[in-house]
Design a protein around this motif. Structure first.
Motif: not given
Ligand code: ZN
Length: 472
Positions: A359, A282-283, A301, A286, A1-2
């Motif tokens: 997402y 995923h991270e 996301e 970002h 996530m951010e």
């Molecule tokens: Zn994320």
């Protein structure tokens, strides 16, 4: 996530201005600038800060999470009294130099579980009092500490213990780690990951296993634009016990004083579990985009969620059928939300209710843009090439973007009208777009519950190219 912040947005800079700034013109990087000297002691309980500011530049100093009552010995460097006002330090009358001592409170709470003795996880925003930074400005920070003490900070490294602090979007809270802990630098294509490996009480972590996992995930993301999107990322890996299936129960991106990614890992899991897990990919994905404002987090996301599947398939951790199945089942779940809002109203709903849309709506947009770019240009362009160009022109970025400015920039880089028209289509609807025609063109059948890849479909070659194994 951010993780999301709410600082006011800063304006984008022109390419010429960026060049001048990068060369040190206008910012005075070679001459007058704020110089900070931090002295850390072995007990890790406090920091002494000395600030020398350029003559005539007497901007108030503030610390977003700091309290003046936590400071002791605030004076000019020759003992001059220093005024404060409204929680800020007024350097007027300090003769260009002031100092104070601040206590270093260990972070606590769910997002900062305990670490082993001799390590302190702290928040620079509580004790580093800084002027409001101008675009392109850099503060110089020198740290003095015993050789045995390691230091992990989000600031740009200029030397062993010298750093630059530049403006940043201020999403979430920057973190520093001080003490005795492994702090390897992991070289990845186009950058260095400056890793802090933090064990917990009774929770060991195998540094080599962690580095191998990070190296593979960083290589996934570097393959998108040809280089990792941040040349010197701070990475904090902290041991926790995971009760779930994933060995990485939680991870998030921070953009405060520099970009950072923080992971919580269960070090007792075998390395294979880490390689099958998408969290790190995923991270890191970002970072392929600049920070987009909090109310439009479906963009950030979504693109990261798209790439977590595509990149694990290209690496061979997922088969193409598995990767398409994961995407399409997620799109279907996002489509089942009751009374879905328009995407620019997502932030007004409870996150739990609209989580799947946050997402996966943006992931659908990333897929549609990728397909359109590939089919329009016969594969010469795709989402990777456009994000690679974005990385070269604009990342890491020091300010907050909007979805609109991001998509305009991507269209300019692609020299095509792809992203803005898609964005407008998404904004005209509520919830997920209708993807049936796209599935038909790609030769994807999800009607029976299982996702099947069919040989017939106008865009089957595009479908195959998206998930094609690296090196094939
Ligand atoms: Zn994320």
């Amino acid at each position: 996530m951010e993780r999301q912040g709410n600082r006011p947005e800063r304006r984008a800079r022109t390419p010429v201005l960026r060049l001048l700034l990068a060369a040190g013109f206008l910012t005075g990087t070679a001459g007058a600038q704020y110089r900070y000297s931090l002295t850390l002691h072995e007990d890790l309980r406090s920091v002494e800060v000395e600030i020398r500011h350029p003559a005539g530049d007497e901007r108030p100093l503030a610390a977003e999470g700091g309290r003046l009552s936590d400071l002791t010995g605030l004076t000019g460097c020759r003992g001059e009294p220093i005024a404060t006002d409204g929680g800020r330090i007024l350097p007027t009358g300090a003769g260009g130099c002031l100092r104070y001592r601040a206590s270093l409170r260990a972070q606590s709470g769910r997002r900062s579980p305990p670490v082993s003795d001799g390590v302190r996880v702290v928040t620079p925003g509580e004790w580093l009092w800084v002027p409001e930074l101008r675009p392109g400005e850099r503060l110089l920070i020198d740290v003095t500490a015993a050789d045995a003490l390691a230091l992990s900070v989000p600031w740009t490294p200029l030397g062993a213990r010298r750093f630059a602090l530049s403006p940043s979007p201020g999403s979430a809270t920057g973190t520093a780690v001080i003490g005795r802990f492994p702090h390897p630098t992991l070289r990845v294509p186009g950058g260095d990951l400056r890793v802090a490996v933090l064990e917990g009480p009774g929770l060991p972590v195998d540094e080599h296993k962690i580095l191998e996992w990070l190296r593979v995930a960083a290589a996934d993301v570097a393959s998108v634009g040809g280089r990792f999107p941040n040349p010197d990322l701070q990475v904090i890996v902290q041991a926790v016990r995971s009760r779930g299936r994933s060995p990485v129960p939680f991870g998030y991106v921070i953009r405060d004083g520099g970009e950072a990614v923080r992971f919580f890992v269960d070090g007792s899991r075998p390395v294979g579990d880490f390689h099958d897990d998408w969290t790190a990919t995923h991270e890191f994905a970002h970072l392929l985009l600049p920070y987009v404002r909090s109310r439009e987090k479906w963009v950030s996301e979504g693109f990261a969620s798209y790439y977590q599947n595509v990149l694990l398939a290209r690496r061979g951790a997922y088969t193409p059928t598995d990767a398409w199945g994961r995407l399409i089942r997620s799109f279907e779940r996002a489509d089942r939300i009751d009374e879905p809002p328009r995407l620019d109203r997502l932030h007004q709903r409870s996150f739990r209710d609209v989580r799947m849309l946050v997402y996966w709506a943006g992931a659908a947009m990333a897929l549609m843009a990728d397909v359109e770019l590939r089919s329009r240009t016969e594969g010469r362009q795709n989402l990777d090439t456009v994000l690679g160009a974005l990385g070269r022109c604009c990342l890491p970025s020091d300010h907050t973007w909007t979805a609109g400015t991001l998509f305009s920039r991507l269209d300019a880089l692609a020299d095509a009208d792809v992203f803005v028209p898609l964005f407008e289509t998404f904004m005209a609807e509520r919830g997920m777009p209708d993807l049936e025609a796209l599935y038909r063109d790609l030769g994807i059948d999800s009607s029976s519950g299982d996702v099947r890849l069919l040989p017939e479909g106008r865009l089957v070659p595009v479908r195959e190219a998206i998930m094609q194994r690296n090196g094939n």
